[in-house]
Design an enzyme around this catalytic site. Structure first.
Site, mmCIF file in Angstrom:
data_model
loop_
_atom_site.group_PDB
_atom_site.id
_atom_site.type_symbol
_atom_site.label_atom_id
_atom_site.label_comp_id
_atom_site.label_asym_id
_atom_site.label_seq_id
_atom_site.Cartn_x
_atom_site.Cartn_y
_atom_site.Cartn_z
ATOM 1 N N GLU A 179 0.791 -1.235 0.000
ATOM 2 C CA GLU A 179 0.000 0.000 0.000
ATOM 3 C C GLU A 179 0.824 1.286 0.000
ATOM 4 O OE1 GLU A 179 -2.865 -0.168 3.178
ATOM 5 O OE2 GLU A 179 -3.869 -1.905 2.340
ATOM 6 N N GLU A 375 -5.264 -8.773 1.072
ATOM 7 C CA GLU A 375 -5.913 -8.440 2.351
ATOM 8 C C GLU A 375 -7.383 -8.176 2.105
ATOM 9 O OE1 GLU A 375 -4.336 -5.092 4.612
ATOM 10 O OE2 GLU A 375 -2.285 -5.803 4.313
HETATM 11 C C1 FCB Z 1 -4.381 -2.090 5.613
HETATM 12 C C2 FCB Z 1 -3.002 -2.433 6.119
HETATM 13 C C3 FCB Z 1 -2.994 -3.477 7.216
HETATM 14 C C4 FCB Z 1 -4.151 -3.302 8.164
HETATM 15 C C5 FCB Z 1 -5.448 -3.173 7.425
HETATM 16 C C6 FCB Z 1 -6.670 -3.037 8.305
HETATM 17 O O1 FCB Z 1 -4.383 -0.799 5.092
HETATM 18 O O2 FCB Z 1 -2.205 -2.910 5.071
HETATM 19 O O3 FCB Z 1 -1.756 -3.425 7.852
HETATM 20 O O4 FCB Z 1 -3.923 -2.224 8.984
HETATM 21 O O5 FCB Z 1 -5.398 -2.073 6.564
#
Ligand code: FCB
Length: 471
Positions: A179, A375
């Site tokens: 990110e 994620e």
């Molecule tokens: C993302 C991050 C991760 C976590 C999630 C909820 O932006 O990559 O580390 O904090 O959000």
């Protein structure tokens, strides 16, 4: 249970239709959020260690000194991962453990930890998926200018090579950055993440240098892997969708800008080797120019094997203020996200699974790179039942709906190859400290006891049933 809280209905685990046999199922974590052992075996402070000490920066002044104590409980945690039946574990390497201070040779003790982790994963047939950078820049590099400084990109590529030389014979899956939007915009513009700076121009310089660091590291890793070693190399972006509130030109323009700053500013150079003209023009309105030098875009567009997608929510945008003005006090166009009447998580984030399908189809159309959801997950205020179980039906529903959204995107032509739940266990949620729980496994921070939440059992059963159905 009533009709207004459908997200709280208990979902049974069923096979997800349409998933091919090789579809990857995983769980994800990151170093600073779980490891603890902040000053052990030669690790030096990262920008997060420093930021956590700034009064008011993190809820209750919490920090990652101990976190989930994963550094000391790693074998037990790998046991937990294997018990879920996932085939892949995505974790990040702590740069200040492997190369303390961000320069010079590798720290053997730091590398040893990750070698032992990979040994444990191997023993249980879980594939390691490494993220090189999940936000823990060595403090010394921030002191030398941080990501707004071009040199940091070269430092990152050197560190990436130290890691790859030590672990590349055993690990095929490498993600350079997690990110970069968050590193740049939350860290250097909004100031709500480390290092807590607030300067829009610096943040945009950070964007370019993060992408350059990715490119330099990728081309060196690719070269080192040669044609014989298996390698799946990529980057992970946080991506959402931008939907116009109305069909007005102003709202459609607001979406163009939001999509430009959140998605195309990264993917156009990564995949097409050029920054989007319209975004460069938007930046010029702010008096900002990207510090691009000759050869940068060729490096940044080193081919990607896979694009990691972190998805939490989409958003609705308006091009006017609540009073109907299309320009803000500085005369700049308004890009305002408009809250919708939708169910929300404990982060106050809207729950929008359909927009994940839309995002994945858009990525397929615009960029054509295979994707993995690196994620996806949700924080909820979990309650522990009298028998010790954690009946988190809301989290299970979130996962079920988003996995179904992935299946639908696949059915409609998106080449999505895996899904990793965020997160394996409750952990240090950055500026929110330990307040927000994203784990499918509960962590009792007083005892460090781990307990499978109902969502973890549901995920385990869903994976097993889906695999059985495709056999
Ligand atoms: C993302 C991050 C991760 C976590 C999630 C909820 O932006 O990559 O580390 O904090 O959000």
């Amino acid at each position: 249970m009533n009709a207004t809280t459908p997200q709280a209905l208990v979902r049974p685990a069923v096979a997800v239709p349409g998933m091919p046999a090789g579809f990857r199922w995983g769980v994800a974590t990151s170093a600073y959020q779980i490891e603890g052992a902040a000053a052990e075996d030669g690790r030096t402070p990262s920008i997060w260690d420093t930021f956590c000490r700034v009064p008011g920066a993190v809820v209750r002044g919490e920090h990652g000194d101990v976190a989930c104590d994963h550094y000391h409980r790693m074998p037990e945690d790998v046991e937990l991962i294997a018990g879920l039946g996932v085939d892949t574990y995505r974790f990040s390497l702590a740069w200040p453990r492997i190369q303390p201070g961000g320069r010079g040779p590798a720290n053997a003790k730091g590398l040893d930890f990750y070698k032992r982790l990979i040994d444990e994963l191997d023993r249980r047939n879980v594939t390691p998926w490494i993220t090189l950078y999940h936000w823990d820049l060595p403090q010394e590099l921030e002191d030398a200018g941080g990501w707004p400084a071009r040199d940091t990109a070269y430092r990152f590529a050197d560190y990436a090579m130290l890691a790859y030389e030590a672990l590349g014979d055993r690990v095929a899956h490498w993600t350079t950055l997690n990110e970069p939007w968050c590193s740049a915009m939350l860290g250097y513009d909004a100031g709500v993440h480390a290092p807590g700076r607030r300067n829009f121009g610096d943040a945009l310089h950070a964007v370019h240098h993060l992408l350059l660091g990715h490119g330099l590291a990728s081309s060196r890793i690719r070269e080192a892997a040669g044609s014989t070693r298996p390698l799946e190399l990529g980057i992970t972006l946080n991506l959402g969708t931008a939907t116009p509130e109305t069909d007005s030109a102003a709202d459609r323009e607001a979406c163009r800008r939001a999509d430009g700053m959140g998605r195309r500013l990264y993917l156009d150079p990564l995949v097409h080797g050029r920054y989007p003209e319209d975004v460069l023009a938007d930046l010029a309105l702010h008096g900002v120019e990207l510090p691009v030098q000759e050869g940068d875009l060729a490096a940044i567009s080193t081919p990607l094997d896979v694009l990691g997608v972190n998805f939490y929510r989409g958003a609705l945008f308006s091009g006017t203020t609540e009073d109907g003005a299309t320009a803000d006090a500085d005369g700049l166009p308004v890009t305002r996200s408009v809250p919708r009447d939708l169910p929300r998580t404990a982060m106050d984030w809207e729950i929008t699974p359909g927009e994940l399908t839309e995002l994945l189809l858009g990525l397929q159309h615009d960029y054509g790179v295979p994707t993995v959801i690196t994620e996806n997950g949700a924080a909820f205020d979990d309650l522990v039942a009298a028998d010790g179980s954690v009946p988190d039906a809301d989290r299970t529903a979130y996962l079920a709906d988003h996995i179904a959204a992935v299946a639908e995107a696949r059915e409609r032509g998106a080449d999505v190859r895996g899904y990793f739940a965020w997160s394996l266990m409750d952990n240090f949620e950055w500026a929110y400290g330990y307040d927000k729980r994203f784990g499918i496994v509960r962590v009792d921070y007083a005892t460090q006891a781990r307990t499978l939440k109902d969502s973890a059992k549901w995920y385990r059963d869903t994976i097993r049933l889906t695999r059985d159905a495709t056999r």
